[in-house]
Write a protein that holds these residues in place. Structure first.
Motif, PDB file in Angstrom:
ATOM      1  N   SER A 108      28.394  39.401   9.716  1.00 53.67           N
ATOM      2  CA  SER A 108      28.870  38.080  10.137  1.00 53.67           C
ATOM      3  C   SER A 108      28.851  37.030   9.037  1.00 53.67           C
ATOM      4  N   PHE A 109      27.862  37.095   8.155  1.00 51.77           N
ATOM      5  CA  PHE A 109      27.774  36.056   7.123  1.00 51.77           C
ATOM      6  C   PHE A 109      26.986  36.553   5.920  1.00 51.77           C
ATOM      7  N   VAL A 110      27.225  35.870   4.797  1.00 51.52           N
ATOM      8  CA  VAL A 110      26.485  36.089   3.557  1.00 51.52           C
ATOM      9  C   VAL A 110      25.612  34.867   3.339  1.00 51.52           C
ATOM     10  N   ALA A 111      24.327  35.086   3.053  1.00 46.88           N
ATOM     11  CA  ALA A 111      23.391  33.989   2.803  1.00 46.88           C
ATOM     12  C   ALA A 111      22.785  34.188   1.418  1.00 46.88           C
ATOM     13  N   ILE A 112      22.899  33.184   0.557  1.00 53.13           N
ATOM     14  CA  ILE A 112      22.494  33.344  -0.839  1.00 53.13           C
ATOM     15  C   ILE A 112      21.277  32.491  -1.177  1.00 53.13           C
ATOM     16  N   GLU A 113      20.617  32.869  -2.259  1.00 53.58           N
ATOM     17  CA  GLU A 113      19.519  32.075  -2.813  1.00 53.58           C
ATOM     18  C   GLU A 113      20.122  30.878  -3.549  1.00 53.58           C
ATOM     19  N   GLY A 114      20.735  30.007  -2.777  1.00 58.91           N
ATOM     20  CA  GLY A 114      21.404  28.824  -3.312  1.00 58.91           C
ATOM     21  C   GLY A 114      21.271  27.683  -2.330  1.00 58.91           C
ATOM     22  N   ASP A 115      21.594  26.478  -2.775  1.00 63.12           N
ATOM     23  CA  ASP A 115      21.400  25.292  -1.944  1.00 63.12           C
ATOM     24  C   ASP A 115      22.373  25.241  -0.777  1.00 63.12           C
ATOM     25  N   TRP A 116      21.882  24.782   0.358  1.00 59.26           N
ATOM     26  CA  TRP A 116      22.677  24.724   1.576  1.00 59.26           C
ATOM     27  C   TRP A 116      23.942  23.881   1.432  1.00 59.26           C
ATOM     28  N   ASP A 125      40.802  35.437  13.439  1.00 57.37           N
ATOM     29  CA  ASP A 125      40.680  34.235  14.253  1.00 57.37           C
ATOM     30  C   ASP A 125      39.490  33.423  13.761  1.00 57.37           C
ATOM     31  N   GLN A 126      39.502  32.116  14.032  1.00 55.20           N
ATOM     32  CA  GLN A 126      38.470  31.208  13.536  1.00 55.20           C
ATOM     33  C   GLN A 126      37.061  31.691  13.867  1.00 55.20           C
ATOM     34  N   GLY A 127      36.841  32.148  15.084  1.00 48.71           N
ATOM     35  CA  GLY A 127      35.507  32.544  15.513  1.00 48.71           C
ATOM     36  C   GLY A 127      35.016  33.847  14.918  1.00 48.71           C
ATOM     37  N   LYS A 128      35.907  34.615  14.278  1.00 44.12           N
ATOM     38  CA  LYS A 128      35.519  35.908  13.709  1.00 44.12           C
ATOM     39  C   LYS A 128      35.450  35.892  12.184  1.00 44.12           C
ATOM     40  N   ARG A 129      35.650  34.733  11.582  1.00 42.64           N
ATOM     41  CA  ARG A 129      35.632  34.660  10.124  1.00 42.64           C
ATOM     42  C   ARG A 129      34.211  34.745   9.579  1.00 42.64           C
ATOM     43  N   VAL A 130      34.065  35.434   8.471  1.00 44.46           N
ATOM     44  CA  VAL A 130      32.749  35.658   7.861  1.00 44.46           C
ATOM     45  C   VAL A 130      32.321  34.401   7.123  1.00 44.46           C
ATOM     46  N   ALA A 131      31.101  33.959   7.376  1.00 45.86           N
ATOM     47  CA  ALA A 131      30.601  32.699   6.828  1.00 45.86           C
ATOM     48  C   ALA A 131      29.843  32.925   5.515  1.00 45.86           C
ATOM     49  N   PHE A 132      29.618  31.816   4.807  1.00 44.74           N
ATOM     50  CA  PHE A 132      28.914  31.825   3.524  1.00 44.74           C
ATOM     51  C   PHE A 132      27.905  30.680   3.566  1.00 44.74           C
ATOM     52  N   HIS A 133      26.610  31.006   3.525  1.00 48.23           N
ATOM     53  CA  HIS A 133      25.570  29.986   3.680  1.00 48.23           C
ATOM     54  C   HIS A 133      24.569  30.019   2.525  1.00 48.23           C
ATOM     55  N   GLY A 134      23.858  28.923   2.363  1.00 50.20           N
ATOM     56  CA  GLY A 134      22.785  28.825   1.371  1.00 50.20           C
ATOM     57  C   GLY A 134      21.441  28.761   2.055  1.00 50.20           C
ATOM     58  N   LEU A 135      20.426  29.372   1.449  1.00 43.38           N
ATOM     59  CA  LEU A 135      19.090  29.431   2.047  1.00 43.38           C
ATOM     60  C   LEU A 135      18.095  28.487   1.392  1.00 43.38           C
ATOM     61  N   ASP A 136      18.402  27.970   0.206  1.00 39.84           N
ATOM     62  CA  ASP A 136      17.375  27.311  -0.599  1.00 39.84           C
ATOM     63  C   ASP A 136      17.202  25.837  -0.254  1.00 39.84           C
ATOM     64  N   ALA A 153      23.490  39.890   9.011  1.00 41.35           N
ATOM     65  CA  ALA A 153      23.409  39.062   7.807  1.00 41.35           C
ATOM     66  C   ALA A 153      23.262  39.899   6.549  1.00 41.35           C
ATOM     67  N   ILE A 154      23.881  39.409   5.469  1.00 39.12           N
ATOM     68  CA  ILE A 154      23.702  39.955   4.124  1.00 39.12           C
ATOM     69  C   ILE A 154      23.086  38.855   3.272  1.00 39.12           C
ATOM     70  N   VAL A 155      21.984  39.139   2.615  1.00 37.77           N
ATOM     71  CA  VAL A 155      21.288  38.152   1.786  1.00 37.77           C
ATOM     72  C   VAL A 155      21.402  38.546   0.323  1.00 37.77           C
ATOM     73  N   TRP A 156      21.808  37.581  -0.515  1.00 38.38           N
ATOM     74  CA  TRP A 156      21.819  37.759  -1.963  1.00 38.38           C
ATOM     75  C   TRP A 156      20.681  36.927  -2.546  1.00 38.38           C
ATOM     76  N   ALA A 157      19.706  37.567  -3.143  1.00 40.84           N
ATOM     77  CA  ALA A 157      18.590  36.839  -3.762  1.00 40.84           C
ATOM     78  C   ALA A 157      17.932  37.743  -4.800  1.00 40.84           C
ATOM     79  N   HIS A 158      17.027  37.184  -5.552  1.00 42.06           N
ATOM     80  CA  HIS A 158      16.340  37.929  -6.607  1.00 42.06           C
ATOM     81  C   HIS A 158      15.441  39.004  -5.995  1.00 42.06           C
TER      82      HIS A 158
END
Length: 559
Positions: free
Chosen positions: A193-201, A252-263, A396-401
């Motif tokens: 559903s989404f990618v969450a990175i070690e980056g600022d929200w 469709d809008q509700g099925k699009r993959v999101a990109f979020h920041g965790l830091d 969720a997929i998380v990109w971090a060190h």
């Protein structure tokens, strides 16, 4: 120690005008009971614990300061205050590194120190040679990232809800490109559903607006424009972001993959986001928020200076104001969510970030484990909130060190009382989380020598002996995936359970002090479920500003 040691020390003190000092040669862990009790005791060497003998020699109200830790290379400076005859108050002050305290209640004299490796060319021991050969037999080699067969990896990931993708540095092209390749496969074949990175929200929200083709106006600032800019403003990330936008354009809008920041470093961008949102949906609350957040205004250019002022009590802390603001926003959740659920998620996360960042900058001055734990706990709680927001079937997929996504319990971090996202995910999700670490031997990396210093392309030194990286290098397989949780080679997994060194390069790289600055003890098989190896790697390519001119204002990496 020579027989003249005592007389020389007395002479040195006398030469500097100190005539009221008594010098005793003996076991420092035992103190000097004949002159106890003391108002203060200072111990200038690190021990595994505070010696009971020294604690008992304090006056009630007296204080002892000493480095404490089970790791010879890293300790916590603590202050011990004797409150009553049998009660002591222990406070953590800072991360430090001291010589070992030898004695009856410290490290035992004659016990060998952990070996500091300075040579990388020495041949491996025969047992390590056999392990390297076993790695070569058990691994899944691939020639190129784009053509690597990921089917076995996807089968091992199975139905995991959270996939943690690490990196051994913040500036290595192969790590970013392989994470992107795995992420694309997870999105296309397993519906993540989404990618969450070690980056600022707020910066990631700028990217999210772009990749999900949001209809509301984008924020005005450029994404990831502060140090370290190359960590997310690089060609490798740009390529993935453009792919994700194209992928979402057919959904469709509700099925699009999101990109979020965790830091949580984006303290003031988050304040601005909260105020802009409230001015549109609730102007009266916006004015209240502006007054409360005004507490932090003097520190806008340097949030770390707020921490110094707060701990010296020269300025009142803003904790009450920012937490009260967050509580009031949450109290109006239903009304605001009806206005725009996605934007309410954004404003609440920014308000939560401000509250946690205030505390983070307040305690980071000490450099203690508490600042690390607060940051990783914030990132984990953000991940939890995102999974809740995206629904019970979300993944969720998380990109971090590596140091964030690997299980901290399997590293020396746990000896310092530190935890991370990987540990919290394992404790919360169990087998529904799959963690993948990355490693390299040599090549180049994008990094800086100091914080806020210019980016450099640096040479990565060959891995040290007795490290996991050295074993992988000696396997003579240039690139491979190595299953750890679902391995068909239990004998290899058993041999890899012996703790070894592991390298971690962040945005700072200091090759001259590499053993002390970038290596730590770990147990790889308990830290990760999978390990991906690139024997030789290259630095990421920072975005060329000339190529960005003329792009529309919706483009997140614009000028």
């Amino acid at each position: 120690m020579s027989p003249n040691w005592l007389s020389k020390r007395k002479a040195t003190l006398a030469a500097h005008g100190f005539g009221n000092v008594h010098v005793l040669q003996g076991d420092g862990t035992q103190g000097w009971p004949a002159h106890a009790p003391y108002d203060a005791i200072v111990v200038a060497a690190g021990g595994p614990k505070i010696p009971d003998s020294l604690k008992s020699q304090l006056k009630v109200g007296g204080r002892l300061v000493m480095p404490v830790g089970l790791d010879h290379y890293s300790q916590e400076l603590v202050r011990c205050t004797r409150v009553t005859e049998h009660k002591y108050k222990i406070e953590e002050l800072a991360d430090v590194r001291f010589v070992p305290l030898l004695g009856e209640e410290g490290w035992q004299p004659g016990k060998p120190e952990p070996e500091v490796q300075t040579q990388t060319s020495a041949p491996l021991k025969s047992e390590e040679t056999r392990i390297a050969e076993a790695i070569a037999e058990a691994c899944e080699p691939f020639a190129r990232i784009n053509s690597a067969d990921l089917t076995p990896l996807l089968n091992r990931i199975g139905d995991a809800r959270v996939v943690l993708l690490g990196e051994a540095s913040h500036g290595t092209s192969e790590f970013y490109r392989m994470r992107a390749r795995i992420t694309q496969a997870l999105i296309e074949q397993k519906g993540f559903s989404f990618v969450a990175i070690e980056g600022d929200w707020p910066d990631a929200a700028r990217v999210d607006h772009y990749v999900r083709h949001a209809e509301y106006p984008p924020s005005e600032w450029t994404a990831f424009a502060r140090f370290p800019t190359w960590m997310w403003r690089n060609e490798e990330v740009r390529s993935f972001v453009d792919w994700l936008r194209e992928h979402n354009s057919h959904l469709d809008q509700g099925k699009r993959v999101a990109f979020h920041g965790l830091d949580l470093y984006s303290l003031f961008n988050s304040i601005r986001s909260v105020l802009e949102y409230l001015e549109q949906v609730d102007p009266e609350t916006a004015e209240v928020a502006r007054q409360r957040y005004g507490c932090l205004t003097p520190w806008q250019r340097d949030p770390a200076a707020y921490g110094h002022a707060a701990i010296t009590e020269r300025y009142r802390t803003c904790e009450h104001d920012v937490i009260t603001m967050l509580k009031e926003l949450l109290g109006k959740q239903q009304a605001y969510a009806e206005h725009d659920g996605e934007r309410f998620l954004d404003v609440v996360q920014n308000a939560r970030l401000v509250a946690n960042a205030e505390r983070y900058y307040r305690i980071m001055y000490y450099g203690s484990r508490n600042s690390w734990n607060l940051r990783d706990n914030h990132m984990f709680k953000t991940l939890e909130s995102l999974l809740l927001h995206h629904g019970p079937q979300s993944k969720a997929i998380v990109w971090a060190h590596n140091s964030h996504v690997g299980n901290a319990k399997a590293t020396e971090m746990s000896l310092r009382g530190e935890f991370n996202i990987g540990q919290l995910c394992r404790e919360h999700f169990g087998n529904d989380v799959y963690s993948i670490g990355f490693g390299t031997d040599t090549g180049t990396v994008a990094a800086a020598s100091n914080w806020d210093a210019p980016m450099e392309v640096m040479d990565v030194r060959p891995s040290l002996r007795d490290s996991y990286e050295r074993l992988c290098h000696e396997s003579a397989v240039p690139q491979f995936l190595l299953p750890l949780r679902h391995s068909s080679r239990p004998a290899l997994i058993e041999k890899l359970k012996s703790p070894r060194l592991e390298r971690a390069i962040g945005v700072i790289y200091r090759p001259d002090s590499e053993r002390q600055s970038h290596y730590f003890q770990s147990t790889l098989t308990e830290q990760f479920d999978e390990y991906i190896w690139f024997d030789r790697t290259c630095a990421v390519t920072p975005l060329d500003s000339h190529l960005l001119s003329g792009l529309p204002n919706t483009y997140p990496f614009g000028l």
